[in-house]
Structure formats: structure tokens, C-alpha cells
Design an enzyme around this catalytic site. Structure first.
Site, PDB file in Angstrom:
ATOM      1  CB  CYS A  11       3.841   9.305  11.622  1.00  0.00           C
ATOM      2  SG  CYS A  11       3.348   7.347  11.067  1.00  0.00           S
ATOM      3  CG  ASN A  14      -0.185   3.832  12.823  1.00  0.00           C
ATOM      4  OD1 ASN A  14      -0.991   2.831  13.213  1.00  0.00           O
ATOM      5  ND2 ASN A  14       1.101   3.707  13.399  1.00  0.00           N
ATOM      6  CB  CYS A  16       5.648   5.689   6.441  1.00  0.00           C
ATOM      7  SG  CYS A  16       4.808   5.223   4.866  1.00  0.00           S
ATOM      8  NE  ARG A  17       6.340  10.563   8.732  1.00  0.00           N
ATOM      9  CZ  ARG A  17       5.951  11.567   8.888  1.00  0.00           C
ATOM     10  NH1 ARG A  17       6.667  12.864   9.099  1.00  0.00           N
ATOM     11  NH2 ARG A  17       4.546  11.960   8.424  1.00  0.00           N
ATOM     12  CB  SER A  18       4.337   6.275  13.933  1.00  0.00           C
ATOM     13  OG  SER A  18       3.156   5.696  13.482  1.00  0.00           O
ATOM     14  CG  ASP A 126       5.190  11.589   4.809  1.00  0.00           C
ATOM     15  OD1 ASP A 126       5.444  10.618   4.520  1.00  0.00           O
ATOM     16  OD2 ASP A 126       4.184  12.147   4.653  1.00  0.00           O
TER      17      ASP A 126
HETATM   18  P1  4NP Z   1       3.385   8.455   7.648  1.00  0.00           P
HETATM   19  O1  4NP Z   1       3.369   8.685   6.069  1.00  0.00           O
HETATM   20  O2  4NP Z   1       2.580   9.580   8.140  1.00  0.00           O
HETATM   21  O3  4NP Z   1       4.710   8.235   7.996  1.00  0.00           O
HETATM   22  O4  4NP Z   1       2.626   7.050   7.974  1.00  0.00           O
HETATM   23  C1  4NP Z   1       2.125   8.877   5.329  1.00  0.00           C
HETATM   24  C2  4NP Z   1       1.271   7.776   4.765  1.00  0.00           C
HETATM   25  C3  4NP Z   1       0.392   8.229   4.235  1.00  0.00           C
HETATM   26  C4  4NP Z   1      -0.032   9.763   3.796  1.00  0.00           C
HETATM   27  C5  4NP Z   1       0.910  10.357   4.352  1.00  0.00           C
HETATM   28  C6  4NP Z   1       2.022  10.319   4.983  1.00  0.00           C
HETATM   29  N1  4NP Z   1      -1.176   9.859   3.154  1.00  0.00           N
HETATM   30  O5  4NP Z   1      -1.470  11.070   2.679  1.00  0.00           O
HETATM   31  O6  4NP Z   1      -2.073   8.922   3.011  1.00  0.00           O
END
Ligand code: 4NP
Length: 166
Positions: A11, A14, A16-18, A126
Site C-alpha cells: 500500500c 504500510n 493500514c491496508r497492506s 485508503d
Molecule cells: P496505507 O495508508 O497506505 O493503507 O498504509 C496510509 C498511511 C499513511 C499515509 C497515507 C496512507 N500518509 O499519507 O502518511
């Protein structure tokens, strides 16, 4: 390439989603007694070394998986040589992964939800700026993908690696 089949979930951050996709996949592999290597990484390095978002940890824990020990890291070139499957959680990330994959690297890069019947081309949204509902929705999607992916891998994955996984 590792001897066992190896799957990498990717993702943005790294956190939340992945890690949730990895957790759902680990749970499904355990349920089916499959030994498959898996990990998760981010496209970006903003959260390098951090534990997953507490909301992601709560949802995973509610489904019996502890992900608090995971440490975020950014994807690196050698991942495209080590993993058989490199799966992006959304379409933009998958496009980026295809650009980052070195020419001739053996990993198959694909969108995670392409493995789910009727969900081809679907991104996992997201949840970072959302709330508990968005995290629950992500879990529902990655759990569905984990079931579909393990179905597919047991059907037609690299045969000798699946034999080793069973
Ligand atoms: P992820 O979510 O890609 O599912 O881990 C996010 C975590 C952090 C950010 C964006 C998406 N960020 O902009 O910091």
C-alpha cells in the site's frame, strides 16, 4: 525467489491496508494449513520502522490476528526478485509497482482485488483519514481477497511451490 511461494502486499504507507491484507492472508493460510511466505511494504518511506496504525491493529485483533509487531518498510528492488506475487492494494499503487519492477524481474505484479470474482479493477480505499467504519470495510475487502487468493493459489500456483506449501 524463495523455495516456498511468496506473496508481498503493498500500500502507500504500510501502516493500514497492506498490514491488514497480510494479516487476513496469514489467517486464511493458517485456516487451510498452507505454508506461504508473506510480508507487506509501502511505496513510500514516511512510516519506516513504525508499527501499524492502532485502528488497523484493533480490527486485525478483533479477527484474531496480532499485527502490532509489524514494522513498516519501503519496497526495494530485490522484493521483485524474492516474491512470486507483488500485489498492490489500489490501482495507482499497482501502476507504480509496474513502473518500479526491474525489467525481467520474475515477480508477477497485480492488483489484489483482481483475484476476487466480480471485483476486477477495484481499489481498496485508503482508510487513513477515515474512522472505524472505513477500517472495517478494508478488513471485509482484504478478507475476501485472502479467501479468493488462497483458492487461486491452491488451484494453479507454481505447482512445486504449492506442493511444498501443503
Ligand atoms: P496505507 O495508508 O497506505 O493503507 O498504509 C496510509 C498511511 C499513511 C499515509 C497515507 C496512507 N500518509 O499519507 O502518511
Amino acid at each position: 525467489m524463495s523455495e516456498k511461494l511468496a506473496v508481498l502486499f503493498v500500500c502507500l504507507g504500510n501502516i493500514c491496508r497492506s498490514p491488514m491484507a497480510e494479516a487476513a492472508f496469514r489467517a486464511e493460510c493458517a485456516r487451510r494449513n498452507l505454508e506461504i511466505n508473506c510480508d507487506s511494504v509501502g511505496i513510500g518511506d514516511w512510516h519506516e520502522g513504525q508499527s501499524p496504525d492502532p485502528r488497523a491493529c484493533d480490527v486485525a485483533k478483533a479477527h484474531g490476528v496480532d499485527i502490532e509487531g509489524h514494522k513498516a518498510r519501503q519496497i526495494r528492488e530485490k522484493d521483485f526478485y524474492h516474491y512470486d506475487l507483488v500485489l498492490g492494494l489500489d490501482r495507482e499503487i499497482t501502476d507504480d509497482l509496474k513502473r518500479l519492477s526491474p525489467p525481467g524481474a520474475p515477480a508477477h505484479v497485480d492488483l489484489l482485488m483482481n483475484y476476487v470474482h466480480g471485483k476486477v479493477g477495484t481499489s481498496v480505499p485508503d482508510p487513513y483519514y477515515g474512522g472505524a467504519q472505513e477500517f472495517d470495510d478494508v478488513w471485509a475487502m482484504v478478507a475476501q481477497a485472502a479467501r479468493a487468493l488462497t483458492d487461486r493459489l491452491t488451484e494453479d500456483a507454481v505447482p512445486e511451490k504449492m506442493a511444498a506449501a501443503k
